[in-house]
Design a protein around this motif. Structure first.
Motif, short mmCIF file in Angstrom:
data_model
loop_
_atom_site.label_atom_id
_atom_site.label_comp_id
_atom_site.label_asym_id
_atom_site.label_seq_id
_atom_site.Cartn_x
_atom_site.Cartn_y
_atom_site.Cartn_z
N TYR A 17 -9.62 7.13 -0.44
CA TYR A 17 -9.61 7.78 -1.59
C TYR A 17 -8.55 7.26 -2.52
CZ TYR A 17 -9.68 11.19 -5.68
OH TYR A 17 -9.82 11.83 -6.70
N LEU A 18 -7.27 7.72 -2.11
CA LEU A 18 -6.11 7.25 -2.71
C LEU A 18 -5.78 5.79 -3.28
CD1 LEU A 18 -3.39 9.73 -1.10
CD2 LEU A 18 -4.76 9.96 -3.16
N GLN A 19 -6.23 4.91 -2.21
CA GLN A 19 -5.88 3.80 -2.15
C GLN A 19 -6.96 3.05 -3.36
OE1 GLN A 19 -3.22 1.98 -0.72
NE2 GLN A 19 -3.23 4.35 -0.08
N PHE A 20 -7.96 3.48 -3.31
CA PHE A 20 -8.93 2.95 -4.34
C PHE A 20 -9.23 3.67 -5.67
CE2 PHE A 20 -10.47 0.95 -0.76
CZ PHE A 20 -11.00 -0.20 -1.15
N GLN A 21 -8.01 4.54 -6.14
CA GLN A 21 -7.79 4.76 -7.36
C GLN A 21 -7.33 3.81 -8.10
OE1 GLN A 21 -8.32 8.20 -8.58
NE2 GLN A 21 -9.50 8.08 -6.77
N HIS A 22 -6.61 2.89 -7.57
CA HIS A 22 -6.14 1.78 -8.09
C HIS A 22 -6.13 0.61 -6.98
CE1 HIS A 22 -4.55 4.20 -11.43
NE2 HIS A 22 -4.07 4.88 -10.55
N PRO A 23 -7.46 0.33 -6.72
CA PRO A 23 -7.54 -0.83 -5.75
C PRO A 23 -6.81 -2.02 -6.03
CG PRO A 23 -9.76 -0.87 -7.20
CD PRO A 23 -8.78 0.33 -7.58
N THR A 24 -6.50 -2.44 -4.68
CA THR A 24 -5.53 -3.89 -4.76
C THR A 24 -6.39 -4.74 -3.67
OG1 THR A 24 -4.31 -2.89 -2.90
CG2 THR A 24 -3.45 -2.71 -5.30
N THR A 25 -5.93 -5.96 -3.68
CA THR A 25 -6.47 -6.91 -2.66
C THR A 25 -6.27 -6.62 -1.39
OG1 THR A 25 -6.55 -8.79 -4.48
CG2 THR A 25 -6.75 -9.38 -2.28
N THR A 26 -4.80 -6.11 -1.17
CA THR A 26 -4.47 -5.91 0.20
C THR A 26 -5.25 -4.51 0.78
OG1 THR A 26 -2.00 -6.38 -0.34
CG2 THR A 26 -2.28 -4.95 1.27
N ALA A 27 -5.49 -3.60 -0.01
CA ALA A 27 -6.35 -2.39 0.58
C ALA A 27 -7.85 -3.09 0.84
CB ALA A 27 -6.38 -1.46 -0.73
N ILE A 28 -8.17 -3.89 -0.23
CA ILE A 28 -9.67 -4.22 0.09
C ILE A 28 -9.65 -4.97 1.56
CG2 ILE A 28 -11.57 -5.72 -0.57
CD1 ILE A 28 -10.76 -4.93 -3.32
N MET A 73 0.68 -1.25 0.08
CA MET A 73 -0.04 0.00 -0.01
C MET A 73 0.96 1.21 0.10
SD MET A 73 -3.08 -1.10 2.62
CE MET A 73 -4.24 0.25 2.30
N ASN A 74 0.56 2.26 -0.67
CA ASN A 74 1.29 3.41 -0.86
C ASN A 74 0.33 4.61 -0.13
OD1 ASN A 74 3.11 2.23 -2.46
ND2 ASN A 74 1.87 2.39 -4.36
N ASP A 75 1.23 5.89 -0.22
CA ASP A 75 0.29 7.09 0.36
C ASP A 75 0.26 7.00 2.02
OD1 ASP A 75 0.57 8.30 -2.32
OD2 ASP A 75 -0.91 7.02 -2.93
N LEU A 76 1.07 6.40 2.55
CA LEU A 76 0.65 6.32 3.97
C LEU A 76 0.95 7.50 4.73
CD1 LEU A 76 2.33 2.65 4.78
CD2 LEU A 76 0.04 3.36 4.28
N LEU A 77 1.72 8.49 4.38
CA LEU A 77 2.09 9.68 5.13
C LEU A 77 0.85 10.26 5.49
CD1 LEU A 77 4.21 11.52 5.96
CD2 LEU A 77 4.00 12.74 3.78
N PRO A 78 -0.20 10.24 4.95
CA PRO A 78 -1.43 11.04 5.61
C PRO A 78 -1.81 10.59 6.84
CG PRO A 78 -1.92 10.99 3.25
CD PRO A 78 -0.70 10.21 3.42
N LEU A 79 -1.68 9.16 7.01
CA LEU A 79 -2.09 8.62 8.33
C LEU A 79 -1.27 8.76 9.46
CD1 LEU A 79 -2.88 4.79 7.21
CD2 LEU A 79 -4.46 6.79 7.59
#
Length: 255
Positions: free
Chosen positions: A52-63, A1-7
């Motif tokens: 929102y960022l994760q589901f721009q290109h959803p992955t099995t991990t994100a889901i 998973m990418n874009d973890l900085l906002p968290l």
């Protein structure tokens, strides 16, 4: 998973909230409902952006992580409703699972930061009985084994400074007689308006004037002493944020 900085923003907000909640829990054994609101607002905005960022290109991990976060929230609320978990503790875990689904600072210990935190907290909570047993043994203060692991002797005239339950039945006389109460007595004290509940003694001293005088006369009294679970949760959360797993550390001692 990418874009973890906002968290990271959400994780810091949750940490500050946990620290404040722990302080309240130590002082009063309650946590004000409003305590959770600021982190819920900040974390809610951040986590919506994160998903929102994760589901721009959803992955099995994100889901999978999203589904796990939802399951943890439901389980925590269900456990609180069933009386298996404190309401404040459940709110803390729901806040964490919902707003910081993964660790923004370190590699995952589990697929969920909330699970990492809960496991660490469980290990810390298990250390408390061992610490009390060692303390009571060193001080040569003897009681039934369950009480040696869950309580301590305190001065009768300062009883109301503590949180927990009186673990002795004390009868006035010359001399004073006393016997240890069964472990289940604290559960009954929660349901009844009992002098065994230190909270009742502290909040209604006029109602329990006779009992308070008897406890003072007894000198030292055994109580069960419960550490607020918000403290292990907070410590477990800090360790999890740092990428530290207590179960792994314990197992490494034997492997």
């Amino acid at each position: 998973m990418n874009d973890l900085l906002p968290l990271a923003v959400s994780a810091i907000a949750v940490l500050l909230t946990f620290l404040y909640a722990s302080w309240q829990d130590i002082k009063t054994r309650t946590v004000a409902t409003a305590t959770w609101y600021p982190a819920a607002v900040v974390g809610g905005v951040v986590v919506l952006y994160f998903w929102y960022l994760q589901f721009q290109h959803p992955t099995t991990t994100a889901i999978s992580v999203l589904a796990l976060s939802v399951v943890i929230c439901i389980l925590m609320w269900g456990c609180a409703k069933a009386g298996l978990f404190g309401l404040a503790d459940a709110k803390a875990m729901i806040l964490l699972a919902a707003t910081v689904p993964v660790n923004p600072f370190a590699a995952w210990l589990f697929p969920s930061l909330a699970l990492s935190t809960l496991v660490n907290a469980g290990v810390i909570a298990l250390l408390v009985p061992a610490a009390l047993l060692i303390r009571n043994t060193i001080r040569k203060e003897h009681a039934p084994f369950w009480l040696m692991c869950s309580g301590m002797q305190v001065a009768g005239d300062s009883l109301t400074r503590y949180f927990g339950f009186v673990a002795e039945e004390i009868t006035d006389g010359d001399p004073i007689s006393r016997r240890f109460l069964p472990a289940a007595s604290s559960i009954r004290a929660l349901k009844e308006n009992s002098a065994c509940s230190i909270r009742n003694l502290r909040e209604h001293p006029e109602r329990f004037e006779k009992e308070l005088e008897l406890y003072r006369k007894a000198g030292r009294v055994w109580i069960t002493y419960g550490i607020p679970f918000m403290i292990p949760i907070t410590i477990g959360y800090i360790l999890a944020l740092a990428g530290f797993s207590l179960p792994d550390a314990v197992l490494s001692l034997f492997i």
